[in-house]
Design a protein around this motif. Structure first.
Motif, mmCIF file in Angstrom:
data_model
loop_
_atom_site.group_PDB
_atom_site.id
_atom_site.type_symbol
_atom_site.label_atom_id
_atom_site.label_comp_id
_atom_site.label_asym_id
_atom_site.label_seq_id
_atom_site.Cartn_x
_atom_site.Cartn_y
_atom_site.Cartn_z
ATOM 1 N N LEU A 14 0.815 -1.198 0.007
ATOM 2 C CA LEU A 14 -0.067 0.001 -0.138
ATOM 3 C C LEU A 14 0.933 1.225 -0.012
ATOM 4 O O LEU A 14 0.439 2.082 -0.650
ATOM 5 C CB LEU A 14 -0.885 0.071 1.116
ATOM 6 N N ALA A 15 1.822 1.305 0.777
ATOM 7 C CA ALA A 15 2.673 2.602 0.732
ATOM 8 C C ALA A 15 3.301 2.968 -0.362
ATOM 9 O O ALA A 15 3.438 4.184 -0.854
ATOM 10 C CB ALA A 15 3.764 2.056 1.698
ATOM 11 N N ILE A 16 3.911 1.866 -1.279
ATOM 12 C CA ILE A 16 4.345 2.328 -2.495
ATOM 13 C C ILE A 16 3.658 2.686 -3.424
ATOM 14 O O ILE A 16 3.733 3.805 -4.079
ATOM 15 C CB ILE A 16 5.321 1.245 -2.990
ATOM 16 N N ALA A 17 2.308 2.153 -3.458
ATOM 17 C CA ALA A 17 1.175 2.543 -4.404
ATOM 18 C C ALA A 17 0.669 3.937 -4.041
ATOM 19 O O ALA A 17 0.528 4.683 -5.020
ATOM 20 C CB ALA A 17 0.127 1.813 -4.400
ATOM 21 N N LEU A 18 0.474 4.279 -2.863
ATOM 22 C CA LEU A 18 -0.177 5.622 -2.586
ATOM 23 C C LEU A 18 0.958 6.706 -2.538
ATOM 24 O O LEU A 18 0.720 7.891 -2.986
ATOM 25 C CB LEU A 18 -0.427 5.540 -0.943
ATOM 26 N N GLN A 19 2.353 6.281 -2.460
ATOM 27 C CA GLN A 19 3.197 7.324 -2.890
ATOM 28 C C GLN A 19 3.551 7.710 -4.175
ATOM 29 O O GLN A 19 3.797 8.832 -4.540
ATOM 30 C CB GLN A 19 4.736 6.451 -2.247
ATOM 31 N N ILE A 20 3.211 7.006 -5.302
ATOM 32 C CA ILE A 20 3.419 7.221 -6.626
ATOM 33 C C ILE A 20 2.511 7.480 -7.365
ATOM 34 O O ILE A 20 2.640 8.170 -8.472
ATOM 35 C CB ILE A 20 4.522 6.218 -7.002
ATOM 36 N N SER A 21 1.037 7.008 -6.841
ATOM 37 C CA SER A 21 -0.282 7.257 -7.849
ATOM 38 C C SER A 21 -0.784 8.467 -7.717
ATOM 39 O O SER A 21 -0.886 8.921 -6.767
ATOM 40 C CB SER A 21 -0.944 5.937 -7.386
ATOM 41 N N ASP A 22 -1.457 8.543 -9.108
ATOM 42 C CA ASP A 22 -2.311 9.873 -9.235
ATOM 43 C C ASP A 22 -3.797 9.401 -8.679
ATOM 44 O O ASP A 22 -4.389 10.090 -7.968
ATOM 45 C CB ASP A 22 -2.632 10.225 -10.428
ATOM 46 N N ARG A 23 -4.059 8.245 -9.071
ATOM 47 C CA ARG A 23 -5.343 7.577 -8.464
ATOM 48 C C ARG A 23 -5.293 6.160 -8.220
ATOM 49 O O ARG A 23 -4.292 5.393 -8.642
ATOM 50 C CB ARG A 23 -6.578 7.776 -9.618
#
Length: 237
Positions: A197-206
């Motif tokens: 979750l951490a990496i996805a939330l760090q780099i994603s726009d949506r």
């Protein structure tokens, strides 16, 4: 092309393995140059979604690539339209060298590619060091770097990446995150299937969250962080 233009749109996508009805009406979209994360627990249907978009499983519904319905096309035809897919299985050619694997990723044609071998080696210096080494003896992290780079050598406009950080050391995970940001800087759209979750939330726009083989949440990383109920019900173990 405007960054607000939709590159990929999926409407009421259903997918099947034999008689098993896996996806049950998935709807999502990805804008030009956007990083979109597809989150969810194992078995939620995330990997099947990207395989269905690439025409690798039986499906029905609509998959629109820049307005054209590509459902029913073969995977290689979809790839030639500009969609790249990096499987979780890291399908490298073990007896070929790193450089030979990258060469196999190149797509013929008159249009010059955005990416060169030098770009790959600059992004992942470890691959430069191992360029004459057989890919089969690389570590898991090195094989993941190679798979990512080989797909990029085909110069896709959108790339779908399935669990790129699975089993990788934290330092390599951060390298992959920087790689994904570089794709965005070069105008490439990214669909990231990820459990971290951490990496996805760090780099994603949506982000989209999948549960029960459908989309149960769509929003920004900030909105997902603020929604404890969604995280508890569909993401936390």
């Amino acid at each position: 092309m405007s960054a607000d233009m939709i590159a990929l749109e999926v409407r009421e996508l259903h997918a099947f393995y034999g008689k098993s009805h896996i996806l049950q009406g998935v709807n999502l979209y990805v804008k030009e140059g956007e990083i979109v994360a597809l989150l969810g627990r194992n078995g939620a249907g995330r990997s099947t979604t990207v395989k269905a978009i690439m025409g690798m499983v039986d499906n029905r519904g609509e998959v629109l690539w820049r307005g054209k319905n590509i459902l029913g096309m073969k995977a290689y035809e979809i790839a030639h339209l500009g969609l790249g897919y990096v499987p979780e299985s890291r399908d490298i050619f073990p007896k070929l060298t790193v450089h030979q694997n990258l060469m196999l990723g190149e797509k013929g044609g008159k249009k010059p590619s955005r990416w060169s071998f030098e770009d790959m080696y600059k992004m992942f210096p470890r691959l430069r060091e191992r360029q004459h080494t057989e890919a089969g003896v690389l570590s898991g992290g090195e094989q993941q770097m190679l798979t990512l780079c080989r797909t990029l050598m085909g110069d896709p406009d959108l790339i779908m990446i399935d669990e790129p950080t699975e089993g990788l050391a934290p330092a390599i995970v951060q390298l992959v995150a920087e790689y994904l940001k570089e794709l965005k800087r070069r105008g490439i759209s990214v669909v990231l299937v990820e459990q971290k979750l951490a990496i996805a939330l760090q780099i994603s726009d949506r982000v989209y969250v999948m549960g029960d083989r459908r989309i149960v949440f769509e929003g920004t990383p900030a909105e997902l962080k603020a929604d404890a109920n969604i995280r508890k019900e569909w993401l936390e173990v």
